[in-house]
Design a protein around this motif. Structure first.
Motif, PDB file in Angstrom:
ATOM      1  N   ARG A  19     -23.230 -12.056 -44.831  1.00  0.00           N
ATOM      2  CA  ARG A  19     -22.949 -11.764 -43.434  1.00  0.00           C
ATOM      3  C   ARG A  19     -24.138 -12.135 -42.561  1.00  0.00           C
ATOM      4  O   ARG A  19     -25.252 -12.203 -43.030  1.00  0.00           O
ATOM      5  CB  ARG A  19     -22.550 -10.320 -43.208  1.00  0.00           C
ATOM      6  CG  ARG A  19     -23.173  -9.308 -44.075  1.00  0.00           C
ATOM      7  CD  ARG A  19     -22.746  -7.933 -43.688  1.00  0.00           C
ATOM      8  NE  ARG A  19     -22.393  -7.178 -44.870  1.00  0.00           N
ATOM      9  CZ  ARG A  19     -21.785  -6.031 -44.847  1.00  0.00           C
ATOM     10  NH1 ARG A  19     -21.443  -5.492 -43.736  1.00  0.00           N
ATOM     11  NH2 ARG A  19     -21.494  -5.404 -45.943  1.00  0.00           N
ATOM     12  N   GLU A  24     -21.073  -9.667 -38.350  1.00  0.00           N
ATOM     13  CA  GLU A  24     -21.122  -8.212 -38.219  1.00  0.00           C
ATOM     14  C   GLU A  24     -20.528  -7.767 -36.886  1.00  0.00           C
ATOM     15  O   GLU A  24     -19.808  -6.774 -36.823  1.00  0.00           O
ATOM     16  CB  GLU A  24     -22.557  -7.700 -38.359  1.00  0.00           C
ATOM     17  CG  GLU A  24     -22.999  -7.549 -39.790  1.00  0.00           C
ATOM     18  CD  GLU A  24     -22.123  -6.590 -40.565  1.00  0.00           C
ATOM     19  OE1 GLU A  24     -22.068  -5.385 -40.237  1.00  0.00           O
ATOM     20  OE2 GLU A  24     -21.474  -7.041 -41.517  1.00  0.00           O
ATOM     21  N   ARG A  27     -16.770  -8.058 -37.075  1.00  0.00           N
ATOM     22  CA  ARG A  27     -16.249  -6.967 -37.898  1.00  0.00           C
ATOM     23  C   ARG A  27     -16.216  -5.665 -37.099  1.00  0.00           C
ATOM     24  O   ARG A  27     -15.201  -4.973 -37.068  1.00  0.00           O
ATOM     25  CB  ARG A  27     -17.103  -6.788 -39.154  1.00  0.00           C
ATOM     26  CG  ARG A  27     -16.595  -5.681 -40.089  1.00  0.00           C
ATOM     27  CD  ARG A  27     -17.582  -5.373 -41.200  1.00  0.00           C
ATOM     28  NE  ARG A  27     -18.852  -4.876 -40.707  1.00  0.00           N
ATOM     29  CZ  ARG A  27     -19.073  -3.611 -40.334  1.00  0.00           C
ATOM     30  NH1 ARG A  27     -18.110  -2.728 -40.400  1.00  0.00           N
ATOM     31  NH2 ARG A  27     -20.262  -3.249 -39.896  1.00  0.00           N
ATOM     32  N   LEU A 152     -10.318  -9.031 -40.202  1.00  0.00           N
ATOM     33  CA  LEU A 152     -10.995  -8.330 -41.298  1.00  0.00           C
ATOM     34  C   LEU A 152     -10.792  -9.035 -42.633  1.00  0.00           C
ATOM     35  O   LEU A 152     -11.700  -9.070 -43.466  1.00  0.00           O
ATOM     36  CB  LEU A 152     -10.535  -6.877 -41.355  1.00  0.00           C
ATOM     37  CG  LEU A 152     -10.895  -6.049 -40.113  1.00  0.00           C
ATOM     38  CD1 LEU A 152     -10.301  -4.655 -40.212  1.00  0.00           C
ATOM     39  CD2 LEU A 152     -12.395  -6.006 -39.900  1.00  0.00           C
ATOM     40  N   VAL A 155     -13.359 -11.688 -42.745  1.00  0.00           N
ATOM     41  CA  VAL A 155     -14.685 -11.166 -43.076  1.00  0.00           C
ATOM     42  C   VAL A 155     -14.815 -11.042 -44.591  1.00  0.00           C
ATOM     43  O   VAL A 155     -15.887 -11.317 -45.158  1.00  0.00           O
ATOM     44  CB  VAL A 155     -14.936  -9.814 -42.375  1.00  0.00           C
ATOM     45  CG1 VAL A 155     -16.204  -9.147 -42.908  1.00  0.00           C
ATOM     46  CG2 VAL A 155     -15.036 -10.006 -40.863  1.00  0.00           C
TER      47      VAL A 155
END
Length: 160
Positions: A19, A24, A27, A152, A155
């Motif tokens: 990440r 981040e 997210r 998500l 991610v």
């Protein structure tokens, strides 16, 4: 009384490989927006007529998405698993257009940024519709919930 919504969402930390600050931020925003407003209604009847709210954990397991659905108390109600094969292309396209977007923010004209952002939204919207289709008969979600869940899912697929 039914309360078909997500009140907590977690991403399996073992699934997330890499990440950075942009990821981040994406997210955090997706989780915040998801918790602020969503519709999430599993099709299965749960013990004692439990109908929400739900805690959700997302993870990738052997190339498939696992959604652990738990009651507000944390008791696991069920795990729904869907194949991710049909999401490979939208995820790849979404990553590519996001890279273009982040580069454009630094050096492109406002019109170029807007064009890239429109393309990014179109890919995101198509992927949300695909997710809604894949969840059909398992979980009823609205379009905005599907969009945020797709973010998500992306991610979870970020590689270093």
């Amino acid at each position: 009384m039914a309360d078909p919504r997500i009140i907590d969402v977690e991403l399996d930390e073992h699934t997330i490989i890499w990440r950075n600050a942009d990821i981040e931020q994406e997210r955090r925003i997706a989780i915040f927006d998801l918790l602020e407003g969503n519709h999430f209604e599993p099709a299965r009847d749960y013990p004692n007529g439990y109908a929400g709210p739900y805690r959700l954990t997302l993870r990738v397991e052997e190339g498939r998405l696992a959604l652990d659905i738990a009651a507000e108390s944390g008791e696991l109600l069920e795990t729904i698993i869907i194949g991710l094969t049909r999401f490979r292309r939208p995820i790849r396209e979404y990553f590519a257009i996001c890279d273009s977007y982040f580069q454009a923010i630094r050096q492109a004209t406002p019109q170029q940024i807007e064009t890239i952002d429109m393309a990014r939204r179109a890919i995101h919207n198509d992927a949300a519709e695909l997710l809604k289709d894949r969840l059909d008969g398992k979980i009823e979600v609205d379009f905005d919930t599907a969009r945020r869940l797709f973010t998500l899912i992306c991610v979870l697929h970020i590689k270093g």
